[in-house]
Scaffold this motif. Sequence first.
Motif, short mmCIF file in Angstrom:
data_model
loop_
_atom_site.label_atom_id
_atom_site.label_comp_id
_atom_site.label_asym_id
_atom_site.label_seq_id
_atom_site.Cartn_x
_atom_site.Cartn_y
_atom_site.Cartn_z
N ALA A 38 0.79 -1.22 0.09
CA ALA A 38 -0.05 -0.08 0.00
C ALA A 38 0.78 1.41 0.02
O ALA A 38 1.97 1.27 0.72
CB ALA A 38 -0.98 -0.03 1.32
N ALA A 42 -1.28 7.29 0.24
CA ALA A 42 -2.59 6.95 -0.19
C ALA A 42 -3.35 6.15 1.06
O ALA A 42 -4.61 6.46 1.08
CB ALA A 42 -2.67 5.99 -1.37
N THR A 43 -2.74 5.65 1.99
CA THR A 43 -3.25 5.09 3.27
C THR A 43 -2.49 5.48 4.25
O THR A 43 -2.03 4.66 5.07
CB THR A 43 -3.72 3.63 2.76
OG1 THR A 43 -2.14 2.96 2.69
CG2 THR A 43 -4.54 3.21 2.00
N ARG A 183 -6.65 -1.27 11.01
CA ARG A 183 -6.85 -1.04 9.53
C ARG A 183 -6.18 0.21 9.12
O ARG A 183 -5.68 0.86 9.75
CB ARG A 183 -8.55 -0.29 9.62
CG ARG A 183 -9.42 -1.53 9.72
CD ARG A 183 -10.70 -1.09 9.44
NE ARG A 183 -11.97 -2.01 9.46
CZ ARG A 183 -12.42 -2.48 10.76
NH1 ARG A 183 -12.34 -1.72 11.69
NH2 ARG A 183 -13.38 -3.26 10.71
N LEU A 184 -6.12 -0.04 7.72
CA LEU A 184 -5.14 1.19 7.08
C LEU A 184 -6.46 1.87 6.27
O LEU A 184 -7.20 1.45 5.72
CB LEU A 184 -4.17 0.67 5.97
CG LEU A 184 -3.06 0.47 6.52
CD1 LEU A 184 -1.92 -0.29 5.33
CD2 LEU A 184 -2.26 1.43 7.30
N SER A 185 -6.33 3.14 6.39
CA SER A 185 -7.28 3.79 5.63
C SER A 185 -6.92 5.16 5.03
O SER A 185 -5.76 5.73 5.33
CB SER A 185 -8.56 4.08 6.31
OG SER A 185 -8.23 5.13 7.54
N ARG A 186 -7.77 6.01 4.23
CA ARG A 186 -7.39 7.29 3.88
C ARG A 186 -7.80 8.27 4.77
O ARG A 186 -8.60 8.21 5.48
CB ARG A 186 -7.96 7.57 2.49
CG ARG A 186 -7.75 6.74 1.42
CD ARG A 186 -8.35 6.86 0.07
NE ARG A 186 -8.19 5.61 -0.57
CZ ARG A 186 -8.67 5.35 -1.77
NH1 ARG A 186 -8.97 6.57 -2.52
NH2 ARG A 186 -8.79 4.40 -2.55
#
Length: 186
Positions: A38, A42-43, A183-186
């Motif tokens: 990833a 972006a994340t 979790r990975l997120s934006r």
Amino acid sequence: IVGNIEQFESQVLIENQKLYLAITSGKAPFTALRPIKAQLLATPFLSWEWRIMENAENHAPIRLTIGFADSEVQNERWLTKKLWKPAIPEFSRSLTIEWGRSALQRGVLQIYKKSQTELPTARYISRGGRENLGRWWREIVDLSSLHSKAWPELDMQNTEIVFAGFIVNKLGSRMSGHLGSIRLSR
């Protein structure tokens, strides 16, 4: 997985309709990593929930670990290790996120480079202290912000997150922690 899985005690449990992993420290360290590909920018946000049940030795039983890589990865020693040990994605630096001894340590970022042959690591204290034990905490950190503070000379445009996971610390006594919703997120 790095370490002896037989010396590692864990259970998947449900509390308030949420799954979590209950982890008990053992006689040997243990690491479980999930390979990820990833883009950091972006994340950039990592979130999770955790609860540390005991902290008698001033060290929590678990910590999170994140591996970063970019076009400058020149880590040839992993090629030979892959023949003999579990394959760990190539990385150029790593970040651990830990439970500190004191609540006053929250937000402390330390950078280590032990020698020319070892990869740079950073250690971030996300939470800590006896007063916070036994309660669930939801954490959210901006990995891009931590990365830029730890390694300001590096351009993050091509930096990738190559693994995420947890490390069970080797402790003299049996201590437990609970971990969930990573979790990975934006």
